[in-house]
Motif scaffolding. Sequence first.
Motif, PDB file in Angstrom:
ATOM      1  N   SER A  98      -5.088  12.143   7.253  1.00 41.49           N
ATOM      2  CA  SER A  98      -5.673  10.875   7.676  1.00 41.49           C
ATOM      3  C   SER A  98      -5.925   9.976   6.467  1.00 41.49           C
ATOM      4  O   SER A  98      -5.689   8.769   6.505  1.00 41.49           O
ATOM      5  CB  SER A  98      -6.985  11.126   8.432  1.00 41.49           C
ATOM      6  OG  SER A  98      -7.627   9.922   8.735  1.00 41.49           O
ATOM      7  N   LYS A  99      -6.403  10.610   5.374  1.00 41.56           N
ATOM      8  CA  LYS A  99      -6.677   9.845   4.154  1.00 41.56           C
ATOM      9  C   LYS A  99      -5.394   9.252   3.598  1.00 41.56           C
ATOM     10  O   LYS A  99      -5.365   8.097   3.159  1.00 41.56           O
ATOM     11  CB  LYS A  99      -7.337  10.764   3.121  1.00 41.56           C
ATOM     12  CG  LYS A  99      -7.800  10.030   1.863  1.00 41.56           C
ATOM     13  CD  LYS A  99      -8.501  10.993   0.925  1.00 41.56           C
ATOM     14  CE  LYS A  99      -8.933  10.276  -0.353  1.00 41.56           C
ATOM     15  NZ  LYS A  99      -9.582  11.195  -1.293  1.00 41.56           N
ATOM     16  N   LYS A 100      -4.301  10.061   3.619  1.00 38.51           N
ATOM     17  CA  LYS A 100      -3.031   9.564   3.118  1.00 38.51           C
ATOM     18  C   LYS A 100      -2.533   8.384   3.957  1.00 38.51           C
ATOM     19  O   LYS A 100      -2.010   7.405   3.437  1.00 38.51           O
ATOM     20  CB  LYS A 100      -1.976  10.687   3.128  1.00 38.51           C
ATOM     21  CG  LYS A 100      -2.102  11.666   1.978  1.00 38.51           C
ATOM     22  CD  LYS A 100      -0.978  12.679   2.038  1.00 38.51           C
ATOM     23  CE  LYS A 100      -1.099  13.699   0.914  1.00 38.51           C
ATOM     24  NZ  LYS A 100      -0.014  14.705   0.976  1.00 38.51           N
ATOM     25  N   SER A 101      -2.673   8.522   5.294  1.00 44.15           N
ATOM     26  CA  SER A 101      -2.176   7.465   6.168  1.00 44.15           C
ATOM     27  C   SER A 101      -2.959   6.173   6.008  1.00 44.15           C
ATOM     28  O   SER A 101      -2.465   5.096   6.310  1.00 44.15           O
ATOM     29  CB  SER A 101      -2.224   7.932   7.629  1.00 44.15           C
ATOM     30  OG  SER A 101      -3.565   8.171   8.035  1.00 44.15           O
ATOM     31  N   ASP A 102      -4.207   6.280   5.526  1.00 44.12           N
ATOM     32  CA  ASP A 102      -5.031   5.090   5.323  1.00 44.12           C
ATOM     33  C   ASP A 102      -4.685   4.352   4.035  1.00 44.12           C
ATOM     34  O   ASP A 102      -5.057   3.194   3.865  1.00 44.12           O
ATOM     35  CB  ASP A 102      -6.525   5.469   5.300  1.00 44.12           C
ATOM     36  CG  ASP A 102      -7.015   5.918   6.675  1.00 44.12           C
ATOM     37  OD1 ASP A 102      -6.357   5.567   7.670  1.00 44.12           O
ATOM     38  OD2 ASP A 102      -8.038   6.623   6.733  1.00 44.12           O
ATOM     39  N   LEU A 103      -3.994   5.022   3.119  1.00 45.35           N
ATOM     40  CA  LEU A 103      -3.647   4.394   1.847  1.00 45.35           C
ATOM     41  C   LEU A 103      -2.523   3.379   2.046  1.00 45.35           C
ATOM     42  O   LEU A 103      -1.660   3.554   2.904  1.00 45.35           O
ATOM     43  CB  LEU A 103      -3.197   5.453   0.842  1.00 45.35           C
ATOM     44  CG  LEU A 103      -4.248   6.445   0.351  1.00 45.35           C
ATOM     45  CD1 LEU A 103      -3.607   7.491  -0.551  1.00 45.35           C
ATOM     46  CD2 LEU A 103      -5.369   5.734  -0.395  1.00 45.35           C
ATOM     47  N   PRO A 104      -2.516   2.319   1.248  1.00 48.16           N
ATOM     48  CA  PRO A 104      -1.406   1.357   1.314  1.00 48.16           C
ATOM     49  C   PRO A 104      -0.080   2.047   1.033  1.00 48.16           C
ATOM     50  O   PRO A 104       0.017   2.912   0.163  1.00 48.16           O
ATOM     51  CB  PRO A 104      -1.754   0.350   0.208  1.00 48.16           C
ATOM     52  CG  PRO A 104      -3.237   0.471   0.036  1.00 48.16           C
ATOM     53  CD  PRO A 104      -3.557   1.909   0.283  1.00 48.16           C
ATOM     54  N   GLY A 105       0.935   1.673   1.771  1.00 44.29           N
ATOM     55  CA  GLY A 105       2.247   2.285   1.582  1.00 44.29           C
ATOM     56  C   GLY A 105       3.220   1.416   0.810  1.00 44.29           C
ATOM     57  O   GLY A 105       4.309   1.858   0.453  1.00 44.29           O
ATOM     58  N   TYR A 106       2.810   0.177   0.543  1.00 46.94           N
ATOM     59  CA  TYR A 106       3.702  -0.757  -0.142  1.00 46.94           C
ATOM     60  C   TYR A 106       2.931  -1.568  -1.182  1.00 46.94           C
ATOM     61  O   TYR A 106       1.737  -1.822  -1.025  1.00 46.94           O
ATOM     62  CB  TYR A 106       4.366  -1.717   0.854  1.00 46.94           C
ATOM     63  CG  TYR A 106       5.322  -1.036   1.800  1.00 46.94           C
ATOM     64  CD1 TYR A 106       6.683  -0.992   1.533  1.00 46.94           C
ATOM     65  CD2 TYR A 106       4.855  -0.425   2.969  1.00 46.94           C
ATOM     66  CE1 TYR A 106       7.565  -0.361   2.399  1.00 46.94           C
ATOM     67  CE2 TYR A 106       5.729   0.207   3.833  1.00 46.94           C
ATOM     68  CZ  TYR A 106       7.082   0.235   3.549  1.00 46.94           C
ATOM     69  OH  TYR A 106       7.948   0.869   4.394  1.00 46.94           O
ATOM     70  N   ALA A 107       3.648  -1.967  -2.223  1.00 43.97           N
ATOM     71  CA  ALA A 107       3.089  -2.844  -3.251  1.00 43.97           C
ATOM     72  C   ALA A 107       4.065  -3.990  -3.477  1.00 43.97           C
ATOM     73  O   ALA A 107       5.281  -3.763  -3.582  1.00 43.97           O
ATOM     74  CB  ALA A 107       2.858  -2.076  -4.543  1.00 43.97           C
ATOM     75  N   ILE A 108       3.546  -5.195  -3.510  1.00 40.73           N
ATOM     76  CA  ILE A 108       4.380  -6.373  -3.759  1.00 40.73           C
ATOM     77  C   ILE A 108       4.038  -6.907  -5.149  1.00 40.73           C
ATOM     78  O   ILE A 108       2.916  -7.356  -5.395  1.00 40.73           O
ATOM     79  CB  ILE A 108       4.143  -7.458  -2.705  1.00 40.73           C
ATOM     80  CG1 ILE A 108       4.452  -6.913  -1.308  1.00 40.73           C
ATOM     81  CG2 ILE A 108       5.008  -8.678  -2.990  1.00 40.73           C
ATOM     82  CD1 ILE A 108       4.134  -7.880  -0.190  1.00 40.73           C
ATOM     83  N   LEU A 109       5.005  -6.815  -6.055  1.00 40.44           N
ATOM     84  CA  LEU A 109       4.823  -7.299  -7.422  1.00 40.44           C
ATOM     85  C   LEU A 109       5.262  -8.762  -7.472  1.00 40.44           C
ATOM     86  O   LEU A 109       6.458  -9.068  -7.296  1.00 40.44           O
ATOM     87  CB  LEU A 109       5.648  -6.471  -8.406  1.00 40.44           C
ATOM     88  CG  LEU A 109       5.113  -5.095  -8.827  1.00 40.44           C
ATOM     89  CD1 LEU A 109       5.004  -4.142  -7.651  1.00 40.44           C
ATOM     90  CD2 LEU A 109       6.015  -4.485  -9.907  1.00 40.44           C
ATOM     91  N   ASP A 110       4.312  -9.651  -7.686  1.00 41.38           N
ATOM     92  CA  ASP A 110       4.625 -11.070  -7.811  1.00 41.38           C
ATOM     93  C   ASP A 110       4.896 -11.365  -9.276  1.00 41.38           C
ATOM     94  O   ASP A 110       3.979 -11.394 -10.101  1.00 41.38           O
ATOM     95  CB  ASP A 110       3.456 -11.915  -7.288  1.00 41.38           C
ATOM     96  CG  ASP A 110       3.709 -13.404  -7.433  1.00 41.38           C
ATOM     97  OD1 ASP A 110       4.898 -13.795  -7.424  1.00 41.38           O
ATOM     98  OD2 ASP A 110       2.735 -14.177  -7.573  1.00 41.38           O
TER      99      ASP A 110
END
Length: 234
Positions: free
Chosen positions: A72-84
Amino acid sequence: MARIKPQALLQQSKRKKGPSRISLTTIIMSTLIVILIVFFVYASYRHWTQRSRIHIENKKSVIEGDNSFMDSKKSDLPGYAILDTSKGSITVELFKDSSPEVVDQFLDLCQRGRFNGMLFRLVIKHYVIQASDSDKLGAVEGWTLKGKQYNQLDTSLKHEAFMLGTSKAKHEDKEFELFITTAPIPDLNEKLIVFGKVTKGEDIVQEIEEVDTDELYRPKSSIEIRSVTLKQSI
């Protein structure tokens, strides 16, 4: 003195030597005692067996509960990062399952704004681009020479182009480097911990790769990561 007749003596001797009879009451009491002992042993066995089973089941429940909590903790973590970046946005999918510790550290640094303003220090065409606070070659040293010696490249996930990784060398948070590969690299898993893959913005990576550099692979014009946005899904 009166004399006892021989026949009377014989009868008395027979009465003394004859086996004594066990009464019915004694037999019943003995049987009850045996039954009670057997029942007590059986009850004790059932009690400890049941207790052991409950303990094992509780332990399994705790483990399953912990695993469920971790999932559950893993699923709550962001799965993507957008580098601007100053060239455009690069979207990266994070490998939360295969590289959880590095992803956790990366997310923590993102939330603290650690990568805001970080420069791409090294650009090695057809190999990698590197963003860090140091312009030393570090993990990429020697790749420009070794890479050209391979005719057949490994096509495993860790060797693909557009993979996001950081150096395997122990480092503090302030020395956390970001590498994005621009071509398959045979010995990538010896150099980096891969924890993500570019899913959008490959053209931006290639645009950064094409900038002019000096003889030490340092870009002649500054290219920075302006900010990093974390998302649960895209």
